[in-house]
Design a protein around this motif. Sequence first.
Motif, PDB file in Angstrom:
ATOM      1  N   THR A  45       0.855  -1.177   0.000  1.00  0.00           N
ATOM      2  CA  THR A  45       0.000   0.000   0.000  1.00  0.00           C
ATOM      3  C   THR A  45       0.895   1.231   0.000  1.00  0.00           C
ATOM      4  O   THR A  45       2.108   1.141   0.238  1.00  0.00           O
ATOM      5  CB  THR A  45      -0.968   0.020   1.202  1.00  0.00           C
ATOM      6  N   THR A  46       0.317   2.367  -0.318  1.00  0.00           N
ATOM      7  CA  THR A  46       1.102   3.585  -0.489  1.00  0.00           C
ATOM      8  C   THR A  46       1.300   4.323   0.828  1.00  0.00           C
ATOM      9  O   THR A  46       0.463   4.259   1.731  1.00  0.00           O
ATOM     10  CB  THR A  46       0.422   4.532  -1.494  1.00  0.00           C
ATOM     11  N   LEU A  47       2.400   5.036   0.911  1.00  0.00           N
ATOM     12  CA  LEU A  47       2.668   5.994   1.983  1.00  0.00           C
ATOM     13  C   LEU A  47       2.829   7.349   1.310  1.00  0.00           C
ATOM     14  O   LEU A  47       3.895   7.684   0.794  1.00  0.00           O
ATOM     15  CB  LEU A  47       3.929   5.609   2.759  1.00  0.00           C
ATOM     16  N   GLY A  48       1.751   8.110   1.274  1.00  0.00           N
ATOM     17  CA  GLY A  48       1.737   9.368   0.534  1.00  0.00           C
ATOM     18  C   GLY A  48       0.909   9.247  -0.726  1.00  0.00           C
ATOM     19  O   GLY A  48       0.399   8.173  -1.068  1.00  0.00           O
ATOM     20  N   GLY A  49       0.786  10.351  -1.434  1.00  0.00           N
ATOM     21  CA  GLY A  49      -0.116  10.417  -2.584  1.00  0.00           C
ATOM     22  C   GLY A  49       0.546  10.014  -3.892  1.00  0.00           C
ATOM     23  O   GLY A  49       1.629  10.502  -4.234  1.00  0.00           O
ATOM     24  N   PHE A  50      -0.109   9.120  -4.637  1.00  0.00           N
ATOM     25  CA  PHE A  50       0.409   8.640  -5.920  1.00  0.00           C
ATOM     26  C   PHE A  50      -0.641   8.734  -7.005  1.00  0.00           C
ATOM     27  O   PHE A  50      -1.823   8.462  -6.768  1.00  0.00           O
ATOM     28  CB  PHE A  50       0.859   7.177  -5.820  1.00  0.00           C
ATOM     29  N   ASP A  51      -0.203   9.074  -8.206  1.00  0.00           N
ATOM     30  CA  ASP A  51      -0.975   8.872  -9.411  1.00  0.00           C
ATOM     31  C   ASP A  51      -0.615   7.468  -9.894  1.00  0.00           C
ATOM     32  O   ASP A  51       0.534   7.224 -10.286  1.00  0.00           O
ATOM     33  CB  ASP A  51      -0.592   9.925 -10.452  1.00  0.00           C
ATOM     34  N   PRO A  52      -1.546   6.508  -9.849  1.00  0.00           N
ATOM     35  CA  PRO A  52      -1.189   5.111 -10.127  1.00  0.00           C
ATOM     36  C   PRO A  52      -0.466   4.878 -11.448  1.00  0.00           C
ATOM     37  O   PRO A  52       0.389   4.001 -11.535  1.00  0.00           O
ATOM     38  CB  PRO A  52      -2.543   4.396 -10.093  1.00  0.00           C
ATOM     39  N   LYS A  53      -0.783   5.669 -12.464  1.00  0.00           N
ATOM     40  CA  LYS A  53      -0.149   5.400 -13.759  1.00  0.00           C
ATOM     41  C   LYS A  53       1.360   5.623 -13.719  1.00  0.00           C
ATOM     42  O   LYS A  53       2.102   5.083 -14.546  1.00  0.00           O
ATOM     43  CB  LYS A  53      -0.782   6.245 -14.862  1.00  0.00           C
ATOM     44  N   THR A  54       1.859   6.393 -12.732  1.00  0.00           N
ATOM     45  CA  THR A  54       3.297   6.642 -12.644  1.00  0.00           C
ATOM     46  C   THR A  54       4.059   5.448 -12.064  1.00  0.00           C
ATOM     47  O   THR A  54       5.290   5.447 -12.052  1.00  0.00           O
ATOM     48  CB  THR A  54       3.595   7.885 -11.782  1.00  0.00           C
ATOM     49  N   LEU A  55       3.347   4.418 -11.602  1.00  0.00           N
ATOM     50  CA  LEU A  55       4.010   3.234 -11.066  1.00  0.00           C
ATOM     51  C   LEU A  55       4.449   2.268 -12.157  1.00  0.00           C
ATOM     52  O   LEU A  55       5.270   1.382 -11.915  1.00  0.00           O
ATOM     53  CB  LEU A  55       3.075   2.499 -10.096  1.00  0.00           C
ATOM     54  N   THR A  56       3.931   2.425 -13.347  1.00  0.00           N
ATOM     55  CA  THR A  56       4.194   1.490 -14.435  1.00  0.00           C
ATOM     56  C   THR A  56       5.684   1.430 -14.771  1.00  0.00           C
ATOM     57  O   THR A  56       6.332   2.463 -14.949  1.00  0.00           O
ATOM     58  CB  THR A  56       3.402   1.900 -15.693  1.00  0.00           C
ATOM     59  N   ALA A  57       6.214   0.211 -14.820  1.00  0.00           N
ATOM     60  CA  ALA A  57       7.584  -0.037 -15.294  1.00  0.00           C
ATOM     61  C   ALA A  57       8.646   0.633 -14.427  1.00  0.00           C
ATOM     62  O   ALA A  57       9.691   1.040 -14.926  1.00  0.00           O
ATOM     63  CB  ALA A  57       7.736   0.407 -16.750  1.00  0.00           C
ATOM     64  N   GLN A  58       8.404   0.724 -13.112  1.00  0.00           N
ATOM     65  CA  GLN A  58       9.369   1.348 -12.214  1.00  0.00           C
ATOM     66  C   GLN A  58      10.102   0.305 -11.381  1.00  0.00           C
ATOM     67  O   GLN A  58       9.547  -0.742 -11.043  1.00  0.00           O
ATOM     68  CB  GLN A  58       8.659   2.324 -11.274  1.00  0.00           C
ATOM     69  N   ARG A  59      11.357   0.625 -11.050  1.00  0.00           N
ATOM     70  CA  ARG A  59      12.118  -0.177 -10.095  1.00  0.00           C
ATOM     71  C   ARG A  59      11.932   0.386  -8.695  1.00  0.00           C
ATOM     72  O   ARG A  59      11.838   1.604  -8.519  1.00  0.00           O
ATOM     73  CB  ARG A  59      13.604  -0.196 -10.447  1.00  0.00           C
ATOM     74  N   VAL A  60      11.911  -0.515  -7.715  1.00  0.00           N
ATOM     75  CA  VAL A  60      11.782  -0.110  -6.317  1.00  0.00           C
ATOM     76  C   VAL A  60      12.776  -0.902  -5.478  1.00  0.00           C
ATOM     77  O   VAL A  60      13.335  -1.906  -5.939  1.00  0.00           O
ATOM     78  CB  VAL A  60      10.352  -0.327  -5.777  1.00  0.00           C
ATOM     79  N   VAL A  61      12.991  -0.448  -4.247  1.00  0.00           N
ATOM     80  CA  VAL A  61      13.852  -1.155  -3.307  1.00  0.00           C
ATOM     81  C   VAL A  61      13.024  -1.494  -2.072  1.00  0.00           C
ATOM     82  O   VAL A  61      12.443  -0.599  -1.448  1.00  0.00           O
ATOM     83  CB  VAL A  61      15.067  -0.307  -2.891  1.00  0.00           C
ATOM     84  N   ILE A  62      12.934  -2.777  -1.741  1.00  0.00           N
ATOM     85  CA  ILE A  62      12.299  -3.189  -0.492  1.00  0.00           C
ATOM     86  C   ILE A  62      13.387  -3.276   0.575  1.00  0.00           C
ATOM     87  O   ILE A  62      14.407  -3.952   0.390  1.00  0.00           O
ATOM     88  CB  ILE A  62      11.575  -4.540  -0.629  1.00  0.00           C
ATOM     89  N   HIS A  63      13.169  -2.575   1.685  1.00  0.00           N
ATOM     90  CA  HIS A  63      14.157  -2.527   2.757  1.00  0.00           C
ATOM     91  C   HIS A  63      13.766  -3.554   3.816  1.00  0.00           C
ATOM     92  O   HIS A  63      13.151  -3.253   4.833  1.00  0.00           O
ATOM     93  CB  HIS A  63      14.221  -1.111   3.338  1.00  0.00           C
ATOM     94  N   GLY A  64      14.120  -4.811   3.537  1.00  0.00           N
ATOM     95  CA  GLY A  64      13.838  -5.903   4.452  1.00  0.00           C
ATOM     96  C   GLY A  64      15.057  -6.198   5.310  1.00  0.00           C
ATOM     97  O   GLY A  64      15.750  -5.290   5.772  1.00  0.00           O
ATOM     98  N   LYS A  65      15.363  -7.479   5.506  1.00  0.00           N
ATOM     99  CA  LYS A  65      16.573  -7.845   6.256  1.00  0.00           C
ATOM    100  C   LYS A  65      17.813  -7.328   5.544  1.00  0.00           C
ATOM    101  O   LYS A  65      18.854  -7.112   6.154  1.00  0.00           O
ATOM    102  CB  LYS A  65      16.638  -9.358   6.444  1.00  0.00           C
TER     103      LYS A  65
END
Length: 349
Positions: free
Chosen positions: A85-105
């Motif tokens: 889920t989001t933290l802050g406001g997003f225009d969903p179409k801007t998520l397409t084809a993006q890289r992200v980093v999950i900060h897990g272990k």
Amino acid sequence: MSVNVSLLKKICEAAGVPGYESEVRNLIIQEVEPLVDSLEIDNMGNVITMKKGQSSEKKAMVGAHMDEIGFIVTHVDDKGFVRFTTLGGFDPKTLTAQRVVIHGKKDVLGVMGTKPIHVMTAEERTKMPKVKDFYIDLGMSKEQVDDIVSVGDPITRDRELVEMGECVNCKSIDNRVSVFILIETLRELQTVPYDVYGVFTVQEEVGIRGANVAAHTINPDFGFGLDTTIAYDLPGAQPHEKVTSLGEGTAIKIMDAMTICDYRMVDYMKKIADDNTIKWQPELLVAGGTDTAGIQRMGKNGSISGAVSIPTRHLHQVIEMAHKEDIENSIRLLKMCLEGLDTYDWSHK
């Protein structure tokens, strides 16, 4: 004055979604501690710095939020795909084809995926995507993902800062450019008439939470918000829609949806800009709000508040863009406003 792009790059690329600001907070502390007379971290995680003034009769607070919009893990399915889920406001179409980093272990790179266009129905092709349509693909099995990722892990967007013409472009220019401006202002400040509290706030993107707490603690007499604003100087924009334009100077806030800036502060900021040949433009934003609201209202006595706003194109995307001259003018305006607070008649008139 020139923009220290290498420092701005470090600040913009650092991770720090609302509630999980530790990485960018540690970077801020490292940079700002030598520049101030005191520094503390409150229970919320705000970094509250202070430079002593010639008098402690009054206090000025400047707020720049350190958090960036991002995501948080809500579920890992039986094939290892991550829902969020989001933290802050997003225009969903801007998520397409993006890289992200999950900060897990440990930090792990993923990509935002959704249904391929090749298997969409004709009706699906005409609809705008929703956040719930996306998942994160880590390229790992369920077992591998479970070893690293847990529900509640924060997620940031992956995009480096680059220079484009006279501009800088990156994710999280909102609001890391203001973090940079506040650091550089504290570096440049000489003699100030009153104690200056430079506050790097948390959780602005989910409701100006950190600024509310900090203002309640400090109870400032004068307040300055420091944040980006819309530069809608783009193809198709009507003149009345632009809000601000890139390269036309720092912006002096008149109002937004959460704050009507004190008319005395607006007049003062305009006078300081004109007297010092600082290029500026007015900002009147009909939607949205910034830490200025908390700074103005959450102290015991309220504060005489305004804001320095940095014109930014493509807000809440990974391609946010600000002009280096506007950044320089923002530093100059904030510095000179803080240094001249005792020169203005603040009485109601």
